[in-house]
Design an enzyme around this catalytic site. Sequence first.
Site, mmCIF file in Angstrom:
data_model
loop_
_atom_site.group_PDB
_atom_site.id
_atom_site.type_symbol
_atom_site.label_atom_id
_atom_site.label_comp_id
_atom_site.label_asym_id
_atom_site.label_seq_id
_atom_site.Cartn_x
_atom_site.Cartn_y
_atom_site.Cartn_z
ATOM 1 N N ASP A 9 26.642 85.779 17.616
ATOM 2 C CA ASP A 9 28.057 84.526 18.120
ATOM 3 C C ASP A 9 29.191 85.494 17.240
ATOM 4 O O ASP A 9 29.163 86.950 16.814
ATOM 5 C CB ASP A 9 28.072 83.606 16.080
ATOM 6 C CG ASP A 9 28.777 82.376 16.279
ATOM 7 O OD1 ASP A 9 28.996 81.952 16.920
ATOM 8 O OD2 ASP A 9 29.709 83.200 14.719
ATOM 9 N N LYS A 199 24.550 76.926 23.114
ATOM 10 C CA LYS A 199 23.296 78.269 23.013
ATOM 11 C C LYS A 199 22.229 78.406 22.533
ATOM 12 O O LYS A 199 21.995 79.795 22.753
ATOM 13 C CB LYS A 199 24.057 78.765 21.612
ATOM 14 C CG LYS A 199 25.609 78.716 21.239
ATOM 15 C CD LYS A 199 26.051 79.752 20.358
ATOM 16 C CE LYS A 199 27.486 79.671 19.910
ATOM 17 N NZ LYS A 199 28.051 80.023 18.186
#
Length: 273
Positions: A9, A199
């Site tokens: 991230d 994700k």
Amino acid sequence: MTIKLAAIDIDNTLLTSAPARALTTQNLQAIQQVTQLGAKIVLCSARPLAGVKRYLSQASLSGDDQYVIVDNGALVQTVTGHTIGTQTLPAATVVKLVELCQQNHWHYNAIDDSSTMCTTDTRLGFYTVQLAAKYQAPLEVLPNSAAFLERVFAKFDITEAPELLDHIEPKIQELCGTDYYVVRSRPFLLEVLNRDANKGRALTNLAAQLGLKKNEIMAIGDEVNDLPMFAAAGIGVAMGNAVPAVKEAADFITTDNDHSGVGYAIHKFMLDL
């Protein structure tokens, strides 16, 4: 080295806290060392590609054999912008959400597959403008809701003050939650995506294309929208500054984003073996 891909991230994970939002020397060196050994570093973000490019450049991640997961998993792209996987929103859904926001006077935008933030909201709320600046994305005011039918959209964002979004979120969850992926990726940002866009799913699909197994993947994050990555990875690493739910789901908790937690995790699981 058993971990061959690290999915990382960006905000409050790879980068230091606001206002600097910088890539530390320790993080940068760890990324460069591990990529020189042939491992993949895949930046995964709610940002569109436009908002990721500067960090890719700083980390020397270039070429059609390097990848990003952007728009919270709606798009998997090479760092050069070639799209290899999509889970976009139906245009009719975007129009309905636009009209709902107009009726309630909520600030919003929809991000298309070329990183442009589109809205009909001429008021251009504070958080919308802030988000566009953060993403380094063009912000385009469309003439009417019908104009959204001409674009392909990765995600829909409602951007309001956190206390107002606390009241909006349950309404959007009730309206869209069973058919779409609704996630609060920042206190001021509520996102609506394709039901299959997150994700984790994007990471699983990319790993399959690269011929990688789950136990060869590490995921690093701080927010609830990073949890699907943990499920797709052999090792889930929570930042020291992560929200409690992410820490509880993690296999390991690294140092925080202002103390190079990403670099520490890369050394622990990929370099110092």
